[in-house]
Design a protein around this motif. Sequence first.
Motif, PDB file in Angstrom:
ATOM      1  N   ALA A  88       0.948  -1.167  -0.119  1.00 24.13           N
ATOM      2  CA  ALA A  88       0.052  -0.111  -0.100  1.00 24.13           C
ATOM      3  C   ALA A  88       0.736   1.363  -0.003  1.00 24.13           C
ATOM      4  CB  ALA A  88      -0.848  -0.004   1.153  1.00 24.13           C
ATOM      5  N   LEU A  89       1.620   1.346   0.691  1.00 22.88           N
ATOM      6  CA  LEU A  89       2.800   2.492   0.930  1.00 22.88           C
ATOM      7  C   LEU A  89       3.397   2.869  -0.405  1.00 22.88           C
ATOM      8  CD1 LEU A  89       3.875   2.196   4.632  1.00 22.88           C
ATOM      9  CD2 LEU A  89       2.159   3.841   3.546  1.00 22.88           C
ATOM     10  N   VAL A  90       4.053   1.455  -0.880  1.00 20.66           N
ATOM     11  CA  VAL A  90       4.785   1.676  -2.342  1.00 20.66           C
ATOM     12  C   VAL A  90       3.780   2.236  -3.373  1.00 20.66           C
ATOM     13  CG1 VAL A  90       5.931   0.519  -4.146  1.00 20.66           C
ATOM     14  CG2 VAL A  90       6.346   0.077  -1.947  1.00 20.66           C
ATOM     15  N   VAL A  91       2.639   1.890  -3.311  1.00 21.04           N
ATOM     16  CA  VAL A  91       1.604   2.427  -4.511  1.00 21.04           C
ATOM     17  C   VAL A  91       1.358   3.799  -4.130  1.00 21.04           C
ATOM     18  CG1 VAL A  91      -0.796   2.302  -5.285  1.00 21.04           C
ATOM     19  CG2 VAL A  91       0.622   0.189  -4.934  1.00 21.04           C
ATOM     20  N   GLY A  92       1.166   4.416  -2.971  1.00 19.06           N
ATOM     21  CA  GLY A  92       0.926   5.825  -2.504  1.00 19.06           C
ATOM     22  C   GLY A  92       2.105   6.263  -2.775  1.00 19.06           C
ATOM     23  N   SER A  93       3.172   5.887  -2.454  1.00 18.41           N
ATOM     24  CA  SER A  93       4.666   6.741  -2.877  1.00 18.41           C
ATOM     25  C   SER A  93       4.615   6.930  -4.037  1.00 18.41           C
ATOM     26  CB  SER A  93       5.671   5.904  -2.152  1.00 18.41           C
ATOM     27  OG  SER A  93       5.752   5.668  -0.934  1.00 18.41           O
ATOM     28  N   LEU A  94       4.347   5.885  -5.087  1.00 20.65           N
ATOM     29  CA  LEU A  94       4.274   6.173  -6.816  1.00 20.65           C
ATOM     30  C   LEU A  94       3.504   7.226  -7.001  1.00 20.65           C
ATOM     31  CD1 LEU A  94       5.113   2.418  -7.636  1.00 20.65           C
ATOM     32  CD2 LEU A  94       6.822   4.318  -7.807  1.00 20.65           C
ATOM     33  N   PHE A  95       2.186   7.080  -6.568  1.00 23.11           N
ATOM     34  CA  PHE A  95       1.256   8.299  -6.642  1.00 23.11           C
ATOM     35  C   PHE A  95       1.556   9.677  -6.308  1.00 23.11           C
ATOM     36  CE2 PHE A  95      -1.531   4.644  -8.085  1.00 23.11           C
ATOM     37  CZ  PHE A  95      -2.316   5.203  -8.861  1.00 23.11           C
ATOM     38  N   PHE A  96       2.335   9.663  -5.127  1.00 25.46           N
ATOM     39  CA  PHE A  96       2.856  11.029  -4.631  1.00 25.46           C
ATOM     40  C   PHE A  96       3.784  11.347  -5.496  1.00 25.46           C
ATOM     41  CE2 PHE A  96       5.651  13.066  -1.606  1.00 25.46           C
ATOM     42  CZ  PHE A  96       4.746  14.184  -1.052  1.00 25.46           C
ATOM     43  N   VAL A  97       4.767  10.598  -5.991  1.00 24.59           N
ATOM     44  CA  VAL A  97       5.627  11.096  -6.858  1.00 24.59           C
ATOM     45  C   VAL A  97       4.875  11.779  -8.183  1.00 24.59           C
ATOM     46  CG1 VAL A  97       7.731  10.417  -8.291  1.00 24.59           C
ATOM     47  CG2 VAL A  97       7.693   9.825  -5.905  1.00 24.59           C
ATOM     48  N   GLY A  98       4.030  10.956  -8.537  1.00 24.58           N
ATOM     49  CA  GLY A  98       3.318  11.313  -9.860  1.00 24.58           C
ATOM     50  C   GLY A  98       2.639  12.992  -9.432  1.00 24.58           C
ATOM     51  N   GLY A  99       2.124  13.040  -8.324  1.00 27.48           N
ATOM     52  CA  GLY A  99       1.576  14.374  -7.911  1.00 27.48           C
ATOM     53  C   GLY A  99       2.595  15.304  -7.969  1.00 27.48           C
ATOM     54  N   ILE A 100       3.752  15.174  -7.308  1.00 24.30           N
ATOM     55  CA  ILE A 100       4.771  16.263  -7.180  1.00 24.30           C
ATOM     56  C   ILE A 100       5.088  16.583  -8.653  1.00 24.30           C
ATOM     57  CG2 ILE A 100       7.301  16.612  -7.001  1.00 24.30           C
ATOM     58  CD1 ILE A 100       6.574  14.703  -4.278  1.00 24.30           C
ATOM     59  N   GLN A 101       5.215  15.504  -9.615  1.00 23.74           N
ATOM     60  CA  GLN A 101       5.684  16.084 -11.208  1.00 23.74           C
ATOM     61  C   GLN A 101       4.524  16.627 -11.549  1.00 23.74           C
ATOM     62  OE1 GLN A 101       8.306  15.881 -12.443  1.00 23.74           O
ATOM     63  NE2 GLN A 101       9.611  14.220 -11.189  1.00 23.74           N
ATOM     64  N   ALA A 102       3.078  16.243 -11.345  1.00 23.82           N
ATOM     65  CA  ALA A 102       2.077  16.905 -12.027  1.00 23.82           C
ATOM     66  C   ALA A 102       2.040  18.466 -11.643  1.00 23.82           C
ATOM     67  CB  ALA A 102       0.755  16.335 -11.509  1.00 23.82           C
TER      68      ALA A 102
END
Length: 137
Positions: A88-102
């Motif tokens: 769950a935390l890896v998935v959340g982290s990957l989405f978080f990185v995507g959010g930072i890029q966006a």
Amino acid sequence: MSFVRLLLAIIIGVALGGFVNMGVILNSGFFVAPPTGADLSTPEGIQAAHALLEPKHYMFPSLAHAVGTFIGSFAAVKITKEHQLAAALVVGSLFFVGGIQAARMVPAPTWFVAMDLVLAYFPCALLGYWLARSKAL
């Protein structure tokens, strides 16, 4: 074998969450109409329409990020038997990185970026974990 299952769970979770995220974004115009003449389908169009956007226009992108992260984390936890919190935390982290890029590519008010980064990723990943986890822990 558990590492392979964990890796597949994360990949499937990110793919499924990304699909849900894009579905919400693509359908958001049916609920909140973009400003007249604005093209919100590209970063350039969003930048050109930035001054016309109201807080209501940021509701669905934030919802998309939260729901996509939740669904992706939930799916990853359901798929893997071990290391469910890590999935769950890896998935959340990957989405978080995507959010930072966006946030770096698409102009948005500081209040929205802060709210989105704080509330949409890790809390929703943890909620997905909590609702999907094996009860026999």
